[in-house]
Design a protein around this motif. Structure first.
Motif, PDB file in Angstrom:
ATOM      1  N   GLU A 192      -2.975  -9.508  -7.960  1.00  0.00           N
ATOM      2  CA  GLU A 192      -2.990  -8.310  -7.117  1.00  0.00           C
ATOM      3  C   GLU A 192      -1.619  -7.654  -7.045  1.00  0.00           C
ATOM      4  N   VAL A 193      -0.569  -8.453  -6.917  1.00  0.00           N
ATOM      5  CA  VAL A 193       0.794  -7.910  -6.866  1.00  0.00           C
ATOM      6  C   VAL A 193       1.124  -7.214  -8.181  1.00  0.00           C
ATOM      7  N   MET A 194       0.870  -7.881  -9.291  1.00  0.00           N
ATOM      8  CA  MET A 194       1.190  -7.288 -10.589  1.00  0.00           C
ATOM      9  C   MET A 194       0.349  -6.043 -10.861  1.00  0.00           C
ATOM     10  N   GLY A 226       2.318   4.334   7.984  1.00  0.00           N
ATOM     11  CA  GLY A 226       3.342   3.480   8.575  1.00  0.00           C
ATOM     12  C   GLY A 226       3.565   2.147   7.885  1.00  0.00           C
ATOM     13  N   TYR A 227       2.843   1.882   6.813  1.00  0.00           N
ATOM     14  CA  TYR A 227       2.981   0.585   6.146  1.00  0.00           C
ATOM     15  C   TYR A 227       4.336   0.398   5.475  1.00  0.00           C
ATOM     16  N   ALA A 228       4.911   1.457   4.936  1.00  0.00           N
ATOM     17  CA  ALA A 228       6.216   1.333   4.285  1.00  0.00           C
ATOM     18  C   ALA A 228       7.288   0.916   5.287  1.00  0.00           C
ATOM     19  N   THR A 229       7.266   1.510   6.458  1.00  0.00           N
ATOM     20  CA  THR A 229       8.231   1.147   7.499  1.00  0.00           C
ATOM     21  C   THR A 229       8.037  -0.300   7.935  1.00  0.00           C
ATOM     22  N   LYS A 230       6.792  -0.693   8.177  1.00  0.00           N
ATOM     23  CA  LYS A 230       6.514  -2.080   8.583  1.00  0.00           C
ATOM     24  C   LYS A 230       6.929  -3.060   7.498  1.00  0.00           C
ATOM     25  N   LEU A 231       6.661  -2.718   6.244  1.00  0.00           N
ATOM     26  CA  LEU A 231       7.041  -3.566   5.114  1.00  0.00           C
ATOM     27  C   LEU A 231       8.551  -3.772   5.081  1.00  0.00           C
ATOM     28  N   MET A 232       9.289  -2.679   5.168  1.00  0.00           N
ATOM     29  CA  MET A 232      10.749  -2.772   5.122  1.00  0.00           C
ATOM     30  C   MET A 232      11.294  -3.526   6.336  1.00  0.00           C
ATOM     31  N   ILE A 264      -1.861  -4.095  -0.373  1.00  0.00           N
ATOM     32  CA  ILE A 264      -1.706  -2.677  -0.054  1.00  0.00           C
ATOM     33  C   ILE A 264      -0.244  -2.275   0.164  1.00  0.00           C
ATOM     34  N   ALA A 265       0.633  -3.252   0.359  1.00  0.00           N
ATOM     35  CA  ALA A 265       2.069  -2.985   0.489  1.00  0.00           C
ATOM     36  C   ALA A 265       2.805  -4.198  -0.063  1.00  0.00           C
ATOM     37  N   TYR A 266       3.941  -3.935  -0.724  1.00  0.00           N
ATOM     38  CA  TYR A 266       4.650  -5.016  -1.401  1.00  0.00           C
ATOM     39  C   TYR A 266       6.115  -4.644  -1.590  1.00  0.00           C
ATOM     40  N   CYS A 267       6.980  -5.663  -1.542  1.00  0.00           N
ATOM     41  CA  CYS A 267       8.364  -5.515  -2.005  1.00  0.00           C
ATOM     42  C   CYS A 267       8.879  -6.878  -2.434  1.00  0.00           C
ATOM     43  N   ARG A 268       9.938  -6.825  -3.249  1.00  0.00           N
ATOM     44  CA  ARG A 268      10.538  -8.035  -3.790  1.00  0.00           C
ATOM     45  C   ARG A 268      11.921  -8.211  -3.183  1.00  0.00           C
ATOM     46  N   LEU A 269      12.210  -9.409  -2.690  1.00  0.00           N
ATOM     47  CA  LEU A 269      13.488  -9.730  -2.063  1.00  0.00           C
ATOM     48  C   LEU A 269      14.290 -10.614  -3.015  1.00  0.00           C
ATOM     49  N   LEU A 270      15.459 -10.113  -3.403  1.00  0.00           N
ATOM     50  CA  LEU A 270      16.302 -10.867  -4.329  1.00  0.00           C
ATOM     51  C   LEU A 270      17.538 -11.390  -3.611  1.00  0.00           C
ATOM     52  N   PRO A 271      17.822 -12.677  -3.755  1.00  0.00           N
ATOM     53  CA  PRO A 271      19.019 -13.245  -3.126  1.00  0.00           C
ATOM     54  C   PRO A 271      20.301 -12.653  -3.704  1.00  0.00           C
ATOM     55  N   LEU A 302       6.512  -0.745  -2.640  1.00  0.00           N
ATOM     56  CA  LEU A 302       5.346   0.107  -2.876  1.00  0.00           C
ATOM     57  C   LEU A 302       4.333  -0.001  -1.752  1.00  0.00           C
ATOM     58  N   VAL A 303       3.582   1.066  -1.602  1.00  0.00           N
ATOM     59  CA  VAL A 303       2.379   1.096  -0.774  1.00  0.00           C
ATOM     60  C   VAL A 303       1.301   1.713  -1.651  1.00  0.00           C
ATOM     61  N   ALA A 304       0.137   1.069  -1.724  1.00  0.00           N
ATOM     62  CA  ALA A 304      -0.968   1.591  -2.532  1.00  0.00           C
ATOM     63  C   ALA A 304      -1.297   3.013  -2.075  1.00  0.00           C
TER      64      ALA A 304
END
Length: 148
Positions: free
Chosen positions: A18-20, A88-94, A58-65, A79-81
């Motif tokens: 799903e992420v990919m 408001g999903y982008a704000t909540k995701l971030m 529906i919303a995703y981000c990658r966290l890199l150390p 991203l948000v689908a």
């Protein structure tokens, strides 16, 4: 709906698919990014995502150390689908991603390589521009840093 933050090896096969799929839909199909999405960094990243009731991401981000892609920890592949945007999903995701990096990783600064048209959005989350606008994969970008 359920928020998740997982390391690569913690993904189920369905979650990884799903992420990919969403990354491909947004970055390759919608935005025409001719970049290698599978860049080898997913294995060292943590992945923040929201799935709806049927399991669709529906919303995703990658966290890199820090020290992987940049000297600072970073948030990318945000991203948000399409059908869930402007809710408001982008704000909540971030906010989830920032909180995780600050709380769990004990980091005070975070970098994003933002698409330039989203500078105000990232600015509303405390990120400040630290570069001029430049082109990356055919899209104007700007580097931004948040100091906690």
């Amino acid at each position: 709906m359920k928020w998740n933050i997982k390391k690569f090896e913690e993904f189920t096969i369905d979650e990884l698919y799903e992420v990919m799929k969403q990354r491909c839909d947004v970055f390759v199909v919608e935005q025409h990014c001719m970049d290698l999405d599978l860049d080898g960094l997913d294995r060292v990243a943590e992945h923040c995502f929201l799935r709806n009731e049927d399991g669709t991401v529906i919303a995703y981000c990658r966290l890199l150390p820090a020290g992987t892609k940049y000297s600072l920890p970073s948030i990318g592949r945000v991203l948000v689908a399409k059908e869930y945007r402007r809710q408001g999903y982008a704000t909540k995701l971030m906010e989830k991603a920032i909180s995780h990096i600050e709380r769990e990783w004990k980091e005070e600064e975070i970098k994003v390589q933002a698409q330039a048209h989203l500078q105000d959005f990232y600015g509303s989350l405390g990120f400040n521009a630290v570069s001029e606008v430049y082109e990356d994969v055919g899209i104007p970008h700007i580097d931004m840093i948040r100091k906690g």
